[in-house]
Design an enzyme around this catalytic site. Sequence first.
Site, PDB file in Angstrom:
ATOM      1  N   ILE A   1       0.916  -1.187   0.007  1.00 37.23           N
ATOM      2  CA  ILE A   1       0.127   0.043   0.018  1.00 37.23           C
ATOM      3  C   ILE A   1       0.895   1.218   0.045  1.00 37.23           C
ATOM      4  O   ILE A   1       0.577   2.205  -0.693  1.00 37.23           O
ATOM      5  CB  ILE A   1      -0.819   0.069   1.135  1.00 37.23           C
ATOM      6  CG1 ILE A   1      -2.107  -1.052   1.023  1.00 37.23           C
ATOM      7  CG2 ILE A   1      -1.515   1.427   1.484  1.00 37.23           C
ATOM      8  CD1 ILE A   1      -3.023  -1.435   2.104  1.00 37.23           C
TER       9      ILE A   1
ATOM     10  N   TYR B   1      -8.159 -12.778  11.906  1.00 42.94           N
ATOM     11  CA  TYR B   1      -7.444 -11.464  12.196  1.00 42.94           C
ATOM     12  C   TYR B   1      -6.857 -11.151  13.685  1.00 42.94           C
ATOM     13  O   TYR B   1      -5.702 -10.789  13.863  1.00 42.94           O
ATOM     14  CB  TYR B   1      -8.192 -10.238  11.738  1.00 42.94           C
ATOM     15  CG  TYR B   1      -7.512  -9.096  11.267  1.00 42.94           C
ATOM     16  CD1 TYR B   1      -6.439  -9.257  10.271  1.00 42.94           C
ATOM     17  CD2 TYR B   1      -7.613  -7.684  12.100  1.00 42.94           C
ATOM     18  CE1 TYR B   1      -5.772  -8.104   9.690  1.00 42.94           C
ATOM     19  CE2 TYR B   1      -6.699  -6.660  11.533  1.00 42.94           C
ATOM     20  CZ  TYR B   1      -5.908  -6.753  10.571  1.00 42.94           C
ATOM     21  OH  TYR B   1      -5.109  -5.754   9.989  1.00 42.94           O
TER      22      TYR B   1
ATOM     23  N   LYS C   1      -4.972  -3.189  15.665  1.00 45.22           N
ATOM     24  CA  LYS C   1      -5.573  -2.199  15.061  1.00 45.22           C
ATOM     25  C   LYS C   1      -6.376  -1.291  15.965  1.00 45.22           C
ATOM     26  O   LYS C   1      -6.662  -0.050  15.704  1.00 45.22           O
ATOM     27  CB  LYS C   1      -6.197  -2.514  13.677  1.00 45.22           C
ATOM     28  CG  LYS C   1      -5.342  -3.209  12.559  1.00 45.22           C
ATOM     29  CD  LYS C   1      -4.375  -2.101  12.327  1.00 45.22           C
ATOM     30  CE  LYS C   1      -3.532  -2.978  11.228  1.00 45.22           C
ATOM     31  NZ  LYS C   1      -2.504  -1.939  10.421  1.00 45.22           N
TER      32      LYS C   1
ATOM     33  N   LEU D   1       1.898  -8.478   0.282  1.00 42.62           N
ATOM     34  CA  LEU D   1       2.630  -9.483   1.157  1.00 42.62           C
ATOM     35  C   LEU D   1       2.298  -9.998   2.291  1.00 42.62           C
ATOM     36  O   LEU D   1       2.367 -11.008   2.589  1.00 42.62           O
ATOM     37  CB  LEU D   1       4.280  -8.714   1.000  1.00 42.62           C
ATOM     38  CG  LEU D   1       5.311  -9.791   1.367  1.00 42.62           C
ATOM     39  CD1 LEU D   1       5.496 -10.883   0.602  1.00 42.62           C
ATOM     40  CD2 LEU D   1       6.592  -8.952   1.476  1.00 42.62           C
TER      41      LEU D   1
END
Length: 259
Positions: A22, A159, A166, A198
């Site tokens: 990103i 996750y 996060k 990746l």
Amino acid sequence: MDLLQLKDKNVVVMGVANERSIAWGVAKQLFAVGANVLFTYRKERSLTKLEKMLEKYDYTAKAIIQCDVNDDASIEEAFQRVKEEVGVVHGLVHSVAFANPSDLRDDFIHTSRDGFAFALDTSAYSLVAVSKAIRPLMTEGGSIITMSYLGAERVLDGYNIMGVAKAALESSVKYLANDLGEDGIRVNAISAGAIRTLSAKGVPSFNDILSKIEETAPLRRNVTQEEVANMSIAMLSQLSTGVTGEIVYVDGGYNIMGV
Ligand code: NAP
Ligand code: 1JT
């Protein structure tokens, strides 16, 4: 009229590992609008890839500096180099996260104390540390952005500890925005939709995640690296001077859906 005012501005980009990163999408748009881009990398492999990519696109980086965000001395040295290279910085792109791969495979309840600390140190505390390091260089005000994911607020299968990291990252954005506002420095997160990078490579169910988004998101598709980069440019630029402490979704609207 130059709505962005990023030409000749100095922007530090952290987290380019390859062309899919990103951060590389953001860097390409920064070059396109005439910004001076300074890169930081961790692995030598990332440096090699970055040098090849710059050559391929005929871009010249203002500096390429090693920085391991798990290491205070490395952060201090890196931002000392940034100071020597440009003196004043206007933007920072924090696009860095990591967790032990085993912690994304097993159930969350099995996260070890070390695995928990490592994921939060790398993926959330690192924003606090680099914001502190760059604050004295943002003497003309500035914009700091980081990359988050919906797993911060919803339980998303697999996750796990990254979701907790996060959540800490998004909360840190708000506290940092409050601290740095008086210096004219804005701090925001972009909550990007799932993108095959990746980082996503080791995730066995990634195809299923992408398919579900395609079926459910209001735009009925996944977002691209370029779409996340475009919003990043807006958040770094004069277009967003009234926005700080915000979590901006670039996810085709997926986050608004109930299922
Ligand atoms: P990526 O290309 O693998 O980028 C991750 C970067 O983190 C790599 O450049 C890596 O550098 C760097 N990094 C990891 N540990 C580090 C450390 N200790 N010190 C310095 N750098 C370190 O993957 P990406 O998808 O673009 O991820 C960028 C950000 O976007 C992450 O915060 C990720 O959580 C977020 N995001 C991704 C998605 C997605 O679906 N891909 C969605 C939402 C948010 P080295 O390789 O050199 O170690
Ligand atoms: C990391 C990894 C951070 C993968 C990441 C990430 N941020 C987004 N992704 C992609 C992803 C991963 C899962 C997912 C959805 C998106 C891997 C290495 C550690 C840092 O599941 C819903 C698991």
